[in-house]
Design a protein around this motif. Sequence first.
Motif, mmCIF file in Angstrom:
data_model
loop_
_atom_site.group_PDB
_atom_site.id
_atom_site.type_symbol
_atom_site.label_atom_id
_atom_site.label_comp_id
_atom_site.label_asym_id
_atom_site.label_seq_id
_atom_site.Cartn_x
_atom_site.Cartn_y
_atom_site.Cartn_z
ATOM 1 N N ASN A 180 0.967 -1.191 0.082
ATOM 2 C CA ASN A 180 0.120 -0.127 -0.041
ATOM 3 C C ASN A 180 0.893 1.258 -0.138
ATOM 4 N N THR A 181 1.221 1.631 -1.315
ATOM 5 C CA THR A 181 2.175 2.665 -1.461
ATOM 6 C C THR A 181 1.636 4.104 -0.599
ATOM 7 N N ARG A 182 0.538 4.219 -0.381
ATOM 8 C CA ARG A 182 -0.019 5.400 0.517
ATOM 9 C C ARG A 182 0.118 5.415 1.860
ATOM 10 N N GLN A 183 0.749 4.142 2.293
ATOM 11 C CA GLN A 183 1.259 4.066 3.800
ATOM 12 C C GLN A 183 2.591 3.589 3.803
ATOM 13 N N CYS A 184 3.392 3.108 2.886
ATOM 14 C CA CYS A 184 4.460 2.775 3.041
ATOM 15 C C CYS A 184 5.333 2.369 1.740
ATOM 16 N N SER A 185 6.336 3.004 1.461
ATOM 17 C CA SER A 185 6.871 2.726 0.151
ATOM 18 C C SER A 185 7.295 1.174 -0.163
ATOM 19 N N TYR A 224 1.217 -5.324 9.258
ATOM 20 C CA TYR A 224 -0.338 -5.446 9.026
ATOM 21 C C TYR A 224 -1.087 -4.693 9.827
ATOM 22 N N PRO A 225 -0.944 -4.179 10.965
ATOM 23 C CA PRO A 225 -1.957 -3.399 11.823
ATOM 24 C C PRO A 225 -1.985 -2.012 10.931
ATOM 25 N N GLN A 226 -0.952 -1.708 10.575
ATOM 26 C CA GLN A 226 -0.676 -0.209 9.981
ATOM 27 C C GLN A 226 -1.379 -0.318 8.632
ATOM 28 N N GLY A 227 -1.607 -1.469 7.944
ATOM 29 C CA GLY A 227 -2.091 -1.175 6.596
ATOM 30 C C GLY A 227 -1.085 -1.266 5.511
ATOM 31 N N TRP A 228 0.361 -1.550 5.730
ATOM 32 C CA TRP A 228 1.294 -1.458 4.845
ATOM 33 C C TRP A 228 0.992 -2.378 3.442
ATOM 34 N N PHE A 229 0.172 -3.474 3.472
ATOM 35 C CA PHE A 229 -0.082 -4.345 2.175
ATOM 36 C C PHE A 229 -1.286 -4.829 2.427
ATOM 37 N N SER A 230 -1.492 -5.514 1.371
ATOM 38 C CA SER A 230 -2.830 -6.139 1.073
ATOM 39 C C SER A 230 -2.277 -7.739 0.564
ATOM 40 N N VAL A 231 -2.902 -8.841 0.589
ATOM 41 C CA VAL A 231 -2.808 -10.028 0.087
ATOM 42 C C VAL A 231 -3.453 -9.904 -1.184
ATOM 43 N N GLN A 232 -3.084 -9.872 -2.428
ATOM 44 C CA GLN A 232 -3.484 -10.103 -3.717
ATOM 45 C C GLN A 232 -2.639 -10.804 -4.795
ATOM 46 N N GLY A 259 -12.789 -6.293 -1.744
ATOM 47 C CA GLY A 259 -12.401 -4.902 -1.707
ATOM 48 C C GLY A 259 -10.896 -4.834 -2.206
ATOM 49 N N GLY A 260 -9.946 -6.058 -2.668
ATOM 50 C CA GLY A 260 -8.731 -5.865 -2.929
ATOM 51 C C GLY A 260 -8.487 -4.828 -3.983
ATOM 52 N N LYS A 261 -9.495 -4.838 -5.189
ATOM 53 C CA LYS A 261 -9.184 -4.098 -6.459
ATOM 54 C C LYS A 261 -9.630 -2.613 -5.956
ATOM 55 N N THR A 262 -10.666 -2.430 -5.188
ATOM 56 C CA THR A 262 -11.070 -0.884 -4.792
ATOM 57 C C THR A 262 -10.005 -0.459 -4.057
ATOM 58 N N ALA A 263 -9.227 -1.258 -3.128
ATOM 59 C CA ALA A 263 -8.202 -0.610 -2.129
ATOM 60 C C ALA A 263 -7.106 -0.197 -3.447
ATOM 61 N N ASN A 289 -15.298 -3.384 4.262
ATOM 62 C CA ASN A 289 -15.267 -2.239 5.063
ATOM 63 C C ASN A 289 -13.903 -2.418 5.762
ATOM 64 N N GLU A 290 -13.657 -3.533 6.542
ATOM 65 C CA GLU A 290 -12.503 -3.964 7.399
ATOM 66 C C GLU A 290 -11.281 -3.786 6.729
ATOM 67 N N ASN A 291 -11.316 -4.009 5.349
ATOM 68 C CA ASN A 291 -10.146 -4.080 4.632
ATOM 69 C C ASN A 291 -9.661 -2.372 4.538
ATOM 70 N N LEU A 292 -10.501 -1.820 3.911
ATOM 71 C CA LEU A 292 -10.444 -0.462 3.888
ATOM 72 C C LEU A 292 -10.151 0.473 5.122
ATOM 73 N N ASP A 293 -10.491 0.048 6.089
ATOM 74 C CA ASP A 293 -10.133 0.567 7.433
ATOM 75 C C ASP A 293 -8.614 0.274 7.630
ATOM 76 N N ARG A 294 -8.466 -1.103 7.386
ATOM 77 C CA ARG A 294 -6.869 -1.407 7.819
ATOM 78 C C ARG A 294 -6.088 -0.416 7.050
ATOM 79 N N LEU A 295 -6.408 -0.370 5.709
ATOM 80 C CA LEU A 295 -5.669 0.308 4.592
ATOM 81 C C LEU A 295 -5.435 1.907 4.826
ATOM 82 N N GLN A 296 -6.462 2.272 5.830
ATOM 83 C CA GLN A 296 -6.662 3.751 5.835
ATOM 84 C C GLN A 296 -7.173 4.360 4.531
ATOM 85 N N LEU A 297 -8.123 3.841 3.861
ATOM 86 C CA LEU A 297 -8.774 4.305 2.601
ATOM 87 C C LEU A 297 -10.182 4.411 2.738
#
Length: 435
Positions: A180-185, A224-232, A259-263, A289-297
Amino acid sequence: MKLPPYANLRADTAWVIYSVLELGKSSRDCLAKAQARHSKQDSAWLQEMAMGVFRHVPQLQIWLRQLLDQPLKGNKKILEHLLLLGFYQQAYSRVSDHAAVSATVDAAEVLGGMRLKGLINAVLRNFQRQGLAEQTSSDPIVASGLPKWIYKRIAAAYPDQLTDIVDAMNKPAPVWLRVNTRQCSHEKYCKALTDAGIHFELSEQHPDAVILLDRLPITTLPGYPQGWFSVQDGAAQLAAPLLAPEANERVLDCCAAPGGKTAHLLEKQPAMATCIALDSESLRLERLNENLDRLQLEAEVICADASDPDSWWDGNQFDRILLDAPCSATGVIRRHPDIRWLRKPADIEALQALQQRILDALWPTLKPGGTLLYATCSILPDENSAQIQQFLARQQDATLAPVSDSETNDQPGRQILPGEQQMDGFYYARLLKSV
């Protein structure tokens, strides 16, 4: 059928196998219920054994019919599935023969088979004595572990790639992460994995991806808790760059859960005017919604039927639409081996009709000059290239915007086969609406 009265590892595994093969239940639901009664280590074993059985059902059933004189019926039918598990342990797993027999026989009592423990013991020991683990069928359909109808459809569509497809379907899939490059390079996340001693590799075609070489619980990975990545999976990671939303555009992700593609769309283009995630299943939207919350999106989430825009559409047309259409999921069988036994031939015709309804219903909601990206995790041409070919024939204001060099109107879209560049089976076709 309810879970066994008290937790027993092999009894619970047999219950999962029975629920899928006899009752047509999804392993996702059954596994969650069974695994909740066990430790992490035992839960992992339960899943490994159940998925292994699903990959080898045809051969296991041949052995069962060789050794069991009469089929078991009624509430004793589950004991046949316990025997399948016993065979699998002896033929394909690292479980010792002694443990495979003794612990499996003990599980029969938990499943209501106290009087049949002797029969279960005799069948499993005969399996050992006769060396059946070394006596596998030479029939390629049996060896594939697939239902006959799926095997024949794949053979007809991909005669030259059949062996590679079957091999890929029967191997465990790699774990792909999308940073999730919005949170972590990407660079920072790779360093975090390295610092944690976790082995991984990169993909030249996927700049945001990491492929794990170590299998670890996802929630224990760095960030994981900070939303640095998704499994996809890598194939699914192609959707956002292929749709390529721009700033200030209205974008619809249809059939969006979990929600993987939405994120990924939100990560790629944070300046969208609107991003709507639409799905008809409320429980799956909870996960979105849970996935978006974790990813801060953030996205506008709507629970509605995509084929009935009158029930959810406000009349403002979209610049871009991602339609990840309901499909047979034949491209992800390696991840979900139960799919091969849950799908039936009649399902394909019904899914084709549903895909057509959704495509035709969504097209008026797209702006002239807009883009619709059609996607499935299927490898069956009827759901993919044939579906898009027919759509182009129906819609005079639709043209193909190729996503690969080999596309034509007669063979539209890109078909990714299981195992190709380590990806799942997937299909993409990009359509433009005339101005």
